[in-house]
Scaffold this motif. Structure first.
Motif, PDB file in Angstrom:
ATOM      1  N   GLN A  68      35.523  31.101  36.676  1.00 44.32           N
ATOM      2  CA  GLN A  68      34.886  32.136  37.490  1.00 44.32           C
ATOM      3  C   GLN A  68      35.564  32.278  38.849  1.00 44.32           C
ATOM      4  O   GLN A  68      35.650  33.378  39.381  1.00 44.32           O
ATOM      5  CB  GLN A  68      33.395  31.834  37.681  1.00 44.32           C
ATOM      6  N   THR A  69      36.041  31.172  39.404  1.00 40.41           N
ATOM      7  CA  THR A  69      36.697  31.256  40.712  1.00 40.41           C
ATOM      8  C   THR A  69      38.154  31.658  40.590  1.00 40.41           C
ATOM      9  O   THR A  69      38.713  32.225  41.523  1.00 40.41           O
ATOM     10  CB  THR A  69      36.596  29.914  41.472  1.00 40.41           C
ATOM     11  N   GLN A  70      38.778  31.394  39.445  1.00 40.47           N
ATOM     12  CA  GLN A  70      40.180  31.766  39.262  1.00 40.47           C
ATOM     13  C   GLN A  70      40.348  33.251  38.996  1.00 40.47           C
ATOM     14  O   GLN A  70      41.342  33.840  39.398  1.00 40.47           O
ATOM     15  CB  GLN A  70      40.800  30.971  38.114  1.00 40.47           C
ATOM     16  N   GLN A  71      39.401  33.871  38.314  1.00 35.00           N
ATOM     17  CA  GLN A  71      39.541  35.276  37.962  1.00 35.00           C
ATOM     18  C   GLN A  71      39.727  36.178  39.175  1.00 35.00           C
ATOM     19  O   GLN A  71      40.650  36.992  39.180  1.00 35.00           O
ATOM     20  CB  GLN A  71      38.359  35.736  37.100  1.00 35.00           C
ATOM     21  N   PRO A  72      38.905  36.061  40.229  1.00 31.01           N
ATOM     22  CA  PRO A  72      39.141  36.921  41.395  1.00 31.01           C
ATOM     23  C   PRO A  72      40.501  36.670  42.046  1.00 31.01           C
ATOM     24  O   PRO A  72      41.180  37.614  42.443  1.00 31.01           O
ATOM     25  CB  PRO A  72      38.001  36.564  42.351  1.00 31.01           C
ATOM     26  N   SER A  73      40.916  35.394  42.144  1.00 28.12           N
ATOM     27  CA  SER A  73      42.197  35.111  42.779  1.00 28.12           C
ATOM     28  C   SER A  73      43.347  35.629  41.927  1.00 28.12           C
ATOM     29  O   SER A  73      44.374  36.065  42.456  1.00 28.12           O
ATOM     30  CB  SER A  73      42.357  33.623  43.072  1.00 28.12           C
ATOM     31  N   MET A  74      43.211  35.620  40.605  1.00 29.93           N
ATOM     32  CA  MET A  74      44.242  36.177  39.737  1.00 29.93           C
ATOM     33  C   MET A  74      44.336  37.685  39.937  1.00 29.93           C
ATOM     34  O   MET A  74      45.428  38.250  39.967  1.00 29.93           O
ATOM     35  CB  MET A  74      43.952  35.822  38.273  1.00 29.93           C
ATOM     36  N   LYS A  75      43.200  38.333  40.107  1.00 28.77           N
ATOM     37  CA  LYS A  75      43.184  39.771  40.329  1.00 28.77           C
ATOM     38  C   LYS A  75      43.876  40.113  41.651  1.00 28.77           C
ATOM     39  O   LYS A  75      44.676  41.046  41.715  1.00 28.77           O
ATOM     40  CB  LYS A  75      41.754  40.302  40.331  1.00 28.77           C
ATOM     41  N   VAL A  76      43.591  39.349  42.687  1.00 28.61           N
ATOM     42  CA  VAL A  76      44.225  39.573  43.989  1.00 28.61           C
ATOM     43  C   VAL A  76      45.733  39.368  43.868  1.00 28.61           C
ATOM     44  O   VAL A  76      46.524  40.160  44.383  1.00 28.61           O
ATOM     45  CB  VAL A  76      43.624  38.637  45.068  1.00 28.61           C
ATOM     46  N   GLN A  77      46.142  38.314  43.144  1.00 27.68           N
ATOM     47  CA  GLN A  77      47.566  38.053  42.949  1.00 27.68           C
ATOM     48  C   GLN A  77      48.228  39.227  42.221  1.00 27.68           C
ATOM     49  O   GLN A  77      49.317  39.655  42.594  1.00 27.68           O
ATOM     50  CB  GLN A  77      47.773  36.754  42.167  1.00 27.68           C
ATOM     51  N   GLN A  78      47.569  39.773  41.220  1.00 28.44           N
ATOM     52  CA  GLN A  78      48.119  40.926  40.495  1.00 28.44           C
ATOM     53  C   GLN A  78      48.242  42.137  41.416  1.00 28.44           C
ATOM     54  O   GLN A  78      49.231  42.870  41.363  1.00 28.44           O
ATOM     55  CB  GLN A  78      47.243  41.261  39.286  1.00 28.44           C
ATOM     56  N   GLU A  79      47.253  42.342  42.268  1.00 31.40           N
ATOM     57  CA  GLU A  79      47.308  43.464  43.207  1.00 31.40           C
ATOM     58  C   GLU A  79      48.448  43.298  44.210  1.00 31.40           C
ATOM     59  O   GLU A  79      49.143  44.257  44.536  1.00 31.40           O
ATOM     60  CB  GLU A  79      45.970  43.610  43.933  1.00 31.40           C
TER      61      GLU A  79
END
Length: 112
Positions: A68-79
């Motif tokens: 759950q905590t990795q998903q938002p950071s992965m999204k930010v990294q993709q952006e």
């Protein structure tokens, strides 16, 4: 030195408080039935395996929290990666000038 909180939380000091909690919600017969149930082979087997099940449940919960905590950071990294790629495309197309070009170059170098 011992912790006064844990000194107080021993069975012989807490049993009357626990008993009053059970008495407030269960009848005497329900309490006797619960005692008999807890003394059964089935309950003893379940209770003996409880620590292992609790550890396994904690691992599952921790893994889910990590996801759950990795998903938002992965999204930010993709952006960020998408923005860097877009900046590099602008740079290659000659659309960036002056400071904007320098920022695009720096952003591109950071991801390399």
């Amino acid at each position: 030195m011992t912790d006064p909180t844990f000194d107080r939380m021993v069975w012989h000091k807490m049993k009357l408080e626990y008993a009053s909690i059970y008495e407030s919600v269960l009848t005497n017969q329900e309490i006797l039935d619960l005692v008999r149930l807890n003394e059964s082979d089935l309950a003893q087997g379940v209770l003996s395996k409880m620590p292992l099940r609790m550890r396994e449940a904690m691992v599952v919960g921790q893994q889910e929290m990590m996801l759950q905590t990795q998903q938002p950071s992965m999204k930010v990294q993709q952006e960020i990666e998408a923005a860097v790629q877009k900046a590099a495309q602008y740079r290659r197309a000659g659309r960036c000038e002056g400071d904007r070009a320098g920022r695009a170059d720096r952003a591109w170098q950071v991801t390399q």
